[in-house]
Scaffold this motif. Sequence first.
Motif, short mmCIF file in Angstrom:
data_model
loop_
_atom_site.label_atom_id
_atom_site.label_comp_id
_atom_site.label_asym_id
_atom_site.label_seq_id
_atom_site.Cartn_x
_atom_site.Cartn_y
_atom_site.Cartn_z
N UNK A 1 34.42 36.80 46.75
CA UNK A 1 35.44 36.21 45.85
C UNK A 1 35.74 37.16 44.68
N UNK A 2 34.69 37.80 44.15
CA UNK A 2 34.90 38.76 43.05
C UNK A 2 35.72 39.96 43.52
N UNK A 3 35.45 40.44 44.75
CA UNK A 3 36.23 41.56 45.30
C UNK A 3 37.68 41.18 45.46
N UNK A 4 37.93 39.97 45.93
CA UNK A 4 39.30 39.50 46.10
C UNK A 4 40.03 39.41 44.77
N UNK A 5 39.37 38.87 43.76
CA UNK A 5 39.97 38.76 42.43
C UNK A 5 40.25 40.15 41.87
N UNK A 6 39.30 41.08 42.07
CA UNK A 6 39.47 42.44 41.56
C UNK A 6 40.68 43.12 42.22
N UNK A 7 40.83 42.95 43.52
CA UNK A 7 41.98 43.55 44.23
C UNK A 7 43.30 42.98 43.71
N UNK A 8 43.37 41.67 43.54
CA UNK A 8 44.60 41.05 43.03
C UNK A 8 44.89 41.51 41.61
N UNK A 9 43.86 41.61 40.80
CA UNK A 9 44.04 42.02 39.40
C UNK A 9 44.54 43.46 39.30
N UNK A 10 43.87 44.38 40.00
CA UNK A 10 44.30 45.79 39.95
C UNK A 10 45.64 46.00 40.64
#
Length: 124
Positions: A19-28
């Motif tokens: 979930x953190x990886x997914x959020x990081x990808x969307x954010x960047x």
Amino acid sequence: MDRTPKPVSPQLFGLTDAKRRSIRRWLFGGMALLMLGGVALGFLPYYAVSREMQSFCASLSVGSSVAQAQTQASARGYEVVTGSDGRVLLKAPQLAPQVPSKRGCELRVGPTGALISASYSDSL
């Protein structure tokens, strides 16, 4: 054989690694899109002025008076530069004080004062 359990990574804010990886990808990805949008927004006026100047040059009819073309250009905010060799340059307005405008329309004038040709140029 070692049967010790693997250590579990602590969950940040109660989120799993996936979930953190997914959020990081969307954010960047969102930040990259915002930066590209800002750059595009900065160059949009240069592109729009270029397209407007091209359509203005194409709208000038051969045989019309140069005074009429100069009046139309002045009404649109273009700079009118008259040369001694029968050329009239219509330059697009400067978008920034440090950047001179090189885009414009070159008018060729006949001996009777009538317009012979009008051509757009990126390097006046």
